[in-house]
Design a protein around this motif. Structure first.
Motif, short mmCIF file in Angstrom:
data_model
loop_
_atom_site.label_atom_id
_atom_site.label_comp_id
_atom_site.label_asym_id
_atom_site.label_seq_id
_atom_site.Cartn_x
_atom_site.Cartn_y
_atom_site.Cartn_z
N GLN A 17 0.72 -1.04 -0.25
CA GLN A 17 0.03 -0.06 0.02
C GLN A 17 0.93 1.56 0.22
O GLN A 17 1.56 1.90 1.16
N SER A 19 -0.01 4.27 -1.91
CA SER A 19 -1.32 5.36 -1.87
C SER A 19 -1.41 5.90 -0.60
O SER A 19 -1.53 6.02 0.49
N TRP A 21 -4.61 7.73 0.30
CA TRP A 21 -5.99 8.02 0.57
C TRP A 21 -6.27 8.90 0.77
O TRP A 21 -7.75 9.88 0.62
#
Length: 66
Positions: A17, A19, A21
């Motif tokens: 992961q 990103s 967000w």
């Protein structure tokens, strides 16, 4: 076959992961870089089709031994 504990899977998921967000959600449309995406005009969806997956149905067959 390779098996993983739930903790190992959580770690592997966190590693992949990359990103941020929260940062993405906070961006305005003007801040998004669309340079690698072709611009859509009014005709972009004229030939679009909705494709629906067929509904799966469970079926059971009973077989005799003979």
């Amino acid at each position: 076959m390779t098996s993983y504990s739930s903790e190992e899977l959580k770690k592997r998921r966190q590693i992949k992961q990359n990103s941020d967000w929260k940062k993405v959600a906070a961006m305005t449309d003007d801040e998004i870089d669309f340079s690698d995406v072709p611009e859509l005009d009014e005709n972009a969806f004229n030939s679009a089709e909705v494709i629906r997956k067929p509904v799966k149905v469970n079926k059971t067959v009973n077989l005799d031994d003979d």
